[in-house]
Design an enzyme around this catalytic site. Structure first.
Site, PDB file in Angstrom:
ATOM      1  N   LYS A  49       0.834  -1.207   0.000  1.00  0.00           N
ATOM      2  CA  LYS A  49       0.000   0.000   0.000  1.00  0.00           C
ATOM      3  C   LYS A  49       0.870   1.259   0.000  1.00  0.00           C
ATOM      4  O   LYS A  49       2.087   1.176   0.082  1.00  0.00           O
ATOM      5  CB  LYS A  49      -0.952  -0.036   1.196  1.00  0.00           C
ATOM      6  CG  LYS A  49      -1.868  -1.280   1.184  1.00  0.00           C
ATOM      7  CD  LYS A  49      -2.908  -1.262   0.073  1.00  0.00           C
ATOM      8  CE  LYS A  49      -3.437  -2.629  -0.304  1.00  0.00           C
ATOM      9  NZ  LYS A  49      -4.272  -3.295   0.662  1.00  0.00           N
TER      10      LYS A  49
HETATM   11  C1  LIG Z   1      -5.348  -4.434   0.939  1.00  0.00           C
HETATM   12  C2  LIG Z   1      -6.827  -4.294   0.895  1.00  0.00           C
HETATM   13  C3  LIG Z   1      -7.642  -4.677   1.960  1.00  0.00           C
HETATM   14  C4  LIG Z   1      -7.120  -5.413   3.145  1.00  0.00           C
HETATM   15  O1  LIG Z   1      -6.079  -4.746   3.782  1.00  0.00           O
HETATM   16  P1  LIG Z   1      -5.228  -5.536   4.878  1.00  0.00           P
HETATM   17  O2  LIG Z   1      -4.539  -4.449   5.635  1.00  0.00           O
HETATM   18  O3  LIG Z   1      -4.264  -6.396   4.113  1.00  0.00           O
HETATM   19  O4  LIG Z   1      -6.145  -6.328   5.700  1.00  0.00           O
HETATM   20  C5  LIG Z   1      -8.996  -4.417   1.883  1.00  0.00           C
HETATM   21  N1  LIG Z   1      -9.534  -3.830   0.811  1.00  0.00           N
HETATM   22  C6  LIG Z   1      -8.791  -3.463  -0.239  1.00  0.00           C
HETATM   23  C7  LIG Z   1      -9.449  -2.790  -1.395  1.00  0.00           C
HETATM   24  C8  LIG Z   1      -7.411  -3.703  -0.244  1.00  0.00           C
HETATM   25  O5  LIG Z   1      -6.676  -3.360  -1.292  1.00  0.00           O
END
Ligand SMILES: *Cc1c(COP(=O)(O)O)cnc(C)c1O
Length: 387
Positions: free
Chosen positions: A184
């Site tokens: 991210k």
């Molecule tokens: C990465 C992601 C999640 C989950 O995030 P985590 O921190 O890995 O639990 C949820 N929704 C979207 C759209 C994502 O890209």
């Protein structure tokens, strides 16, 4: 061809992050503590949220926010099929029924104009996902939610630093859930944050995240706390640790610079691919917004080629270019194919994108030479497999 494999994403971790983690490890305080508090306050201030609750992941944030809604069996939650499955899995695990609304063919965000027809007396909430870091059209979505008394929960996993009409995602009148997974825009290793202006919701999520202990329970072993604690309800173990927040504290001040770097690479791709008919480049929303460029996701026009998207990705890998898949549409996964009550119903735009989408390398430390290698590899694969 490139000599070295170029991954689709890699986090930017520098000495400041490393030293801060080492400091935590040496300090005797590893888990939830003062650094989590610092990160919580800094992140809440950055996005403009009165309340921020740090967690072990965005998935945990979705889970607890949906539990705090007190969903009853059969309650329906509207969301998009073009998301990571955890958005939809958490609806199921919180006892709700996911109702998927098709996406816009351009931005790949939920098509707000198609939500109304899916609202029933059982609908409780709408979960828009700001796909790739481009904000959904929130004004009409909020208007619809107000008309039917629905809660809006923004899956802002891609949207740290995104803006909608001059307002940061996280500061709108709703609840936003951010992810700090290593891919991210900023990372804490793993981690997430629930941001909201709703104090009662923040309090409920705080309780649920750590065994049902009251909000400042982490202090119970510190000089300023007391060892005693009260359990106010049965809760989960979804807290963020100080060694995670140690990374986040030094990532956050770099976020705007990271986004600028990502945008520069995305602009480079857009210029280079503008004349490549076999690739549909990402479409910019018509309203004012700031794209956080979490992902660069063109669609491969497979009808013009002799290979499908998966084979296209495999060919790029042979050229030493990594790719990601964000996403195979949720209703194409086996469990959802069998268990969604609406699998028969068609989501044509999501189906189209799901078969053609791929994520090209995009991360702050990428150079223009790296991006040029990606463009060359994409053009090579296309030239080899043109119909
Ligand atoms: C990465 C992601 C999640 C989950 O995030 P985590 O921190 O890995 O639990 C949820 N929704 C979207 C759209 C994502 O890209």
């Amino acid at each position: 061809m490139r000599n070295e494999f170029l991954p689709f994403s890699t986090p930017t971790i520098e000495d400041a992050e490393i030293n801060e983690v080492v400091d935590s490890l040496r300090s005797g305080w590893i888990t939830t503590g003062p650094k989590v508090k610092r990160f919580e306050e800094a992140f809440g201030a950055y996005v403009g949220a009165p309340f921020a609750v740090p967690l072990s992941s965005a998935t945990a944030g979705l889970h607890l926010t949906l539990l705090a809604l007190k969903i009853e069996d059969g309650d329906e939650i509207i969301t998009t099929p073009m998301t990571f499955v955890s958005t939809v899995s958490m609806i199921v695990l919180a006892g709700g029924v996911p109702v998927l609304v098709d996406i816009e063919p351009g931005t790949l965000n939920i098509d707000v104009t198609k939500i109304r027809e899916k609202i029933t007396p059982r609908t409780r909430a709408i979960i828009p996902v700001h796909f790739a870091g481009q904000a959904c059209d929130m004004d009409p979505l909020f208007a619809l939610a107000a008309e039917f008394g629905l809660t809006v929960i923004e899956d802002a996993a891609h949207a740290a630093g995104s803006e909608y009409k001059g307002k940061r995602i996280g500061s709108l009148d709703s609840v936003s859930i951010f992810s700090f997974h290593p891919n991210k825009n900023i990372t804490t290793g793993e981690g997430g944050m629930v941001c909201t202006g709703d104090e009662a919701l923040a309090e409920e999520v705080s309780l649920l995240k750590f065994h049902g202990m009251s909000r400042e329970a982490w202090k119970r072993f510190a000089a300023t706390g007391t060892p005693n604690y009260d359990i106010l309800l049965p809760g989960f173990k979804y807290n963020m640790m100080d060694i995670q927040a140690a990374i986040g504290i030094h990532q956050l001040p770099k976020l705007d610079g990271f986004i600028d770097s990502r945008k520069a690479i995305a602009d480079f791709y857009n210029r280079a691919f503008a004349t490549v008919d076999e690739l549909a480049i990402p479409v910019t929303a018509p309203y004012q917004q700031r794209h956080a460029w979490h992902l660069y996701t063109p669609l491969v026009r497979i009808e013009m080629l002799t290979l499908d998207r998966d084979a296209f990705m495999a060919e790029l890998k042979k050229e030493n270019i990594g790719t990601g898949l964000h996403y195979k549409a949720v209703h194409h996964h086996p469990w959802y194919r069998e268990n969604l009550p609406q699998t028969e119903q068609s989501l044509p735009n999501a189906d189209y994108a799901s078969d053609r989408i791929l994520s090209l390398p995009l991360f702050p430390r990428m150079t223009e030479d790296d991006a040029a290698d990606v463009v060359a590899a994409v053009k090579t694969v296309i030239a080899r497999h043109r119909k």
